[in-house]
Write an enzyme that holds these catalytic residues in place. Sequence first.
Site, PDB file in Angstrom:
ATOM      1  CG  ASP A 299      -9.577  -3.010   7.511  1.00 29.46           C
ATOM      2  OD1 ASP A 299      -9.962  -3.821   9.159  1.00 29.46           O
ATOM      3  OD2 ASP A 299     -10.281  -3.483   7.189  1.00 29.46           O
ATOM      4  CG  PHE A 300      -5.496  -4.000   3.314  1.00 32.38           C
ATOM      5  CD1 PHE A 300      -5.900  -5.148   4.742  1.00 32.38           C
ATOM      6  CD2 PHE A 300      -5.945  -4.847   2.756  1.00 32.38           C
ATOM      7  CE1 PHE A 300      -6.532  -6.147   5.153  1.00 32.38           C
ATOM      8  CE2 PHE A 300      -6.422  -6.355   2.586  1.00 32.38           C
ATOM      9  CZ  PHE A 300      -6.696  -7.162   4.084  1.00 32.38           C
TER      10      PHE A 300
ATOM     11  CG  HIS B  83     -10.289  -8.788   5.727  1.00 33.13           C
ATOM     12  ND1 HIS B  83      -9.753  -9.569   6.589  1.00 33.13           N
ATOM     13  CD2 HIS B  83      -9.643  -9.212   5.153  1.00 33.13           C
ATOM     14  CE1 HIS B  83      -8.334  -9.755   5.997  1.00 33.13           C
ATOM     15  NE2 HIS B  83      -8.574  -9.316   5.158  1.00 33.13           N
TER      16      HIS B  83
ATOM     17  CD  GLU C 280      -2.143  -2.152   1.021  1.00 33.57           C
ATOM     18  OE1 GLU C 280      -2.569  -3.056   0.424  1.00 33.57           O
ATOM     19  OE2 GLU C 280      -0.940  -2.747   1.763  1.00 33.57           O
TER      20      GLU C 280
END
Length: 351
Positions: free
Chosen positions: A116-117, A158, A91
Amino acid sequence: AEPPLEPTVEAELADVYKEHTFVQTSPRVSAATEKRMVDAISDGLWQAMKKHENLVLMGQDIAEYGGVFKITERFVDEFGHGRVRNTPICESAILGAAVGLSIKGMKSMVELQFADFVTSGFNQVVNNIAKMHYRWGQHVDTVLRMPTGAGVGAGPFHSQSNEAWFFHTPGLKIVYPSTAEDAKGLLLSAFEDPNPVMFFEHKAMYRSISGAVPDDYYTIPIGKARLVQEGEELSVITYGMGVHWATRAASQLGIDARILDLRSLVPLDYEAISETVQATGKVLVLHEDTLTGGIGAEISAWINEHLFEYLDAPVMRCASLNTPVPFAKSLEEQFLPTARLQTVMLELQEY
């Protein structure tokens, strides 16, 4: 020598965002199609790609596979790999590429596979993307799509509602639609805005929420709330899935509730908030994010500071428990504010 710096609050605030004059675009034709939210977002992306030839989409498996939620399915066939780009599972690199593209005069969309990522690219968002225009006048023209929210049994990594992390960071705009029509119109507005926009999309609404969506290109102003329904007994200020929770709870309880859908979290529509508070004198702020330090706390504080004389009851909040999002269905149901919403609404009604 440089002349002495003469600071003004106005000049400081003006440096946070690149100046942008919004011009609302209405559909040129009246045709509308019943669409799920997931399809409305896909439609908006497609039309944005047609309008902005310098727009590049980036994300994990968004090309041939169409992304984990299939929003960019078939895009690569129309626009090619140069504009619909699969990325590594990194990311920070994807978000850094968005910064670089903007410096070179391009627009970008980054699909965070799950909201979330974004933690893996947190520094890029809060220290580069958010601050770059303030630091040296270089705007970052990107839209970060953030599939968010619980209620789907996906567990703590998630399912998080993490919009409040960024609400506190000057330089970002935050949008969180609750309807298919708003999702498309606000997304198209986000691409016209030269500033970074975090666009939150509740996963559970993708295929459960639908409505009539104009087929043509149109925009909805960022920073303007939507009055969902009039009411005289109490007001609910909310956004995202909270809009549907509040509407259902009010109907089930027979409460004449005024419901305001914020739609945009940064900037907030303080005028609409003020009108809603004054309309009933009783206010509940509802959101899916955990209670402590949530956006509801800021709204509650602002109401108490500016509208105290109009209140007939304390401003109440209803939100998720201060725990990670559980996997187990019964625990997740307990975690979400829906487990407490009707009780809080009745308490406010009876105050």
